[in-house]
Design an enzyme around this catalytic site. Structure first.
Site, PDB file in Angstrom:
ATOM      1  CE  LYS A 125     136.195   6.632  72.426  1.00 13.55           C
ATOM      2  NZ  LYS A 125     135.950   7.798  73.276  1.00 13.55           N
ATOM      3  CB  SER A 160     139.571   9.145  74.030  1.00 12.80           C
ATOM      4  OG  SER A 160     138.219   9.075  74.385  1.00 12.80           O
ATOM      5  CB  SER A 162     136.465  11.620  74.814  1.00 12.74           C
ATOM      6  OG  SER A 162     137.578  11.565  75.680  1.00 12.74           O
TER       7      SER A 162
END
Lengths: 480, 96
Positions: free
Chosen positions: A73, A148, A172
């Protein structure tokens, strides 16, 4: 999946370089449709893969993660690699250091394919808040992958990476795992070092693995967990190999079902799938018991006070001085105060997206003089009440169950204009972050929409630091 | 409950975010809606409850007060990101 790839490598059926190149080929072909990646690190990956192949040639032992390609990420820093947090304010930022988890994964020989898309600075639950691109759900390209950790989930679900790292502040990693049919784990707060994770809400978040199977997640967790002197909130870990605790035996374990999570608002199809999952757990030997978490109704309100407050503090570092975007443009300036203040006002106005600004504004308000007691301090007290609810519950049961999300992956644009609607999607996930307990999302079924079978995730929470118990529950469900 | 334009401007100034007039209106609406949602908390009696920060219960994790040298490429990497630098210092507009 990780063990299979590991076997292929040590049996010399494939080399790490070949495996890595296969993934890059697939990324080249398909990521223009999925848009999971923001930055690819091909040179780095092949370098890492080559080193592993040399070890294998010399018949040296390699770790389970060694030589296997993964994705990261873009809120997690990798030395020498661009790190944007999916924000324009860091468009040109090259991280000068490795996050601790990255350091540990380098030591284990993981191969790093690139940085994945997210909602800007991890604020969002769909991908639609990324300042760069909307990642698509590989299962249905018209739907969001969740957020996210959007790109991490999409990369794994789309076979563009064997596994990925994300982060979880309010769901997330779990919600994208649910939307994409994967397993995502939020460790206990303090289990994994946050050093090198771009901080959003420091008292809630954890770096989190996402993968195809529970065993994969366990293997990854073992290698990233543990005390880090660079993260004062990280806790000493017992050096456990979590994969060793997956014995497939859950007889006698009790699963609590909170009545507050299964009210009339819950979509009937999802309720049915959730109850079917509980039936399965029963058949596997677990006991199901109804419980109460009376302060559940306050979880979202306190989350949306505490998080923006911490966000407003953590985002203060983006000021155009030490890194990132720095707006120094007297003509285009909105506020002609001149000097340093103008740099701050313009840089942050232009560099941050709407959701980030919204949360900064909300947090600044909640922490400002005259409001601190009514909002932030009050929220901290209610947080304690919620924690007590959980302590009480865990005296009766070993685990707490719910759906991960109250819906399947929604279509793009369905929620963007209603921040309140987007927030309500967080209901099942935020409590784990507020109380710090570990939580895992794993596939429990699908719902047909049109010609697509959309995954539904179930979530289990356990006592603090009982990741092995949690992983074994999800694993046992998975293999039966 | 609603926030005035002045309150929004004040918050934006504290947050060091320059806002256009259109945006001020937008935040007036959005913040008010969300804040209304929080009025729920007022009803709770938390008189005898302690606030908690994070949940590990740890505090005062310290290290020795010794400066640790970082590798050269870390130091140069840090300076490379600076929007304006001179002689390995961050260059800043005049504060006074």
């Amino acid at each position: 999946m990780i063990r299979e790839l590991h076997e292929k490598l040590i049996n010399k059926e494939i080399t790490s370089v070949q495996l890595t190149e296969e993934y890059f080929d697939k990324i080249e072909k398909e990521d223009k449709n999925i848009l999971a990646f923001l930055t690819l690190t091909k040179e780095l990956a092949l370098e890492q893969a080559k080193k592993v192949d040399e070890k294998i040639k010399k018949e040296e032992e390699i770790d389970l993660l060694e030589g296997i390609p993964m994705a990261i990420k873009d809120a997690i820093c990798v030395k020498g690699v661009r790190a944007t947090g999916a924000s324009k304010i860091l468009d040109n930022y090259i991280s000068p250091y490795d996050a601790t988890v990255i350091k540990r994964l380098r030591e284990k020989g993981a191969v790093m394919l690139g940085k994945t898309n997210l909602d800007e600075f991890a604020m969002g639950a769909s991908t639609e808040n990324s300042a760069y691109q909307n990642t698509k759900n590989p299962i249905d390209l018209e739907r969001v992958p969740g957020g996210s950790s959007s790109g991490s989930a999409a990369a794994v679900a789309g076979d563009l990476a064997a596994w990925a790292l994300g982060s979880d502040t309010g769901g997330s990693i779990r919600q994208p795992a649910a939307f994409c049919g994967l397993v995502g784990l939020k460790p206990t707060y303090g289990r994994v070092s946050r050093h090198g994770l771009m901080a959003m809400a420091s008292s809630l978040e954890q770096i989190a693995p996402i993968a195809k199977t529970t065993e994969d997640v366990a293997i990854i967790l073992s290698r990233i967990a543990g005390r880090d002197k660079m993260d004062a909130t990280s806790v000493k870990s017992g050096g456990k190999n979590y994969e060793d605790f997956l014995n497939g035996d859950i007889k006698g374990k009790t699963i609590g079902v909170p009545k507050e999570y299964f009210g009339d608002d819950l979509d009937k199809e999802i309720k049915d799938i959730a109850f079917k999952a509980l039936e399965k757990f029963k058949k596997l030997g677990a006991k199901i018991e109804g419980i109460e978490i009376p302060n559940t109704q306050y979880a979202l309100p306190i989350y949306y006070i505490i998080v923006p407050s911490e966000v407003s503090s953590n985002m203060a570092r983006f000021d155009g001085i030490r890194y990132g975007l720095s707006v120094d443009d007297k003509e285009k300036s909105k506020i002609n105060t001149g000097g340093l203040l103008e740099t701050y006002l313009d840089t942050r106005e232009i560099g941050f997206g709407d959701e980030v600004k919204r949360r900064i504004m909300l947090g600044t308000y909640a922490l400002s003089a005259g409001y601190y007691d009514a909002y932030y301090k009050k929220a901290q007290k209610v947080r304690n009440l919620l924690k007590e609810d959980f302590e009480k519950a865990f005296k009766k049961v070993d685990f707490i169950f719910s759906p991960t999300a109250p819906e399947v992956a929604f279509k793009f644009g369905e929620k963007v204009n209603d921040p309140l609607k987007m927030y309500l999607s967080d209901i099942y996930t935020v409590t784990a972050n507020l109380t710090g307990v570990p939580a895992i999302s794993f596939p429990i079924g699908t719902i047909k929409k049109g010609d697509k079978d959309l995954p539904i995730g179930g979530q289990l929470m356990s006592r603090w630091f009982d990741e092995e118990g949690l992983l074994n529950m999800a694993h046992t469900f998975e293999i039966n | 409950m609603s926030l005035s334009k002045e309150e929004i401007k004040h918050i934006a100034a504290l947050a060091r975010i320059g806002l256009k007039d259109k945006e001020i209106e937008k935040y007036q609406n959005e913040l008010s809606v969300i804040l209304g949602y929080f009025e729920k908390l007022e009803k709770l009696d938390t008189e005898k409850v302690d606030p908690i920060g994070h949940i590990t219960g740890m505090h005062s994790i310290l290290r020795d007060d010794k400066a640790e040298e970082r590798e050269k490429d870390v130091k140069s990497g840090i300076i490379k990101n600076a929007p304006k630098e001179k002689d390995n210092y961050f260059k800043v507009k005049s504060v006074f």
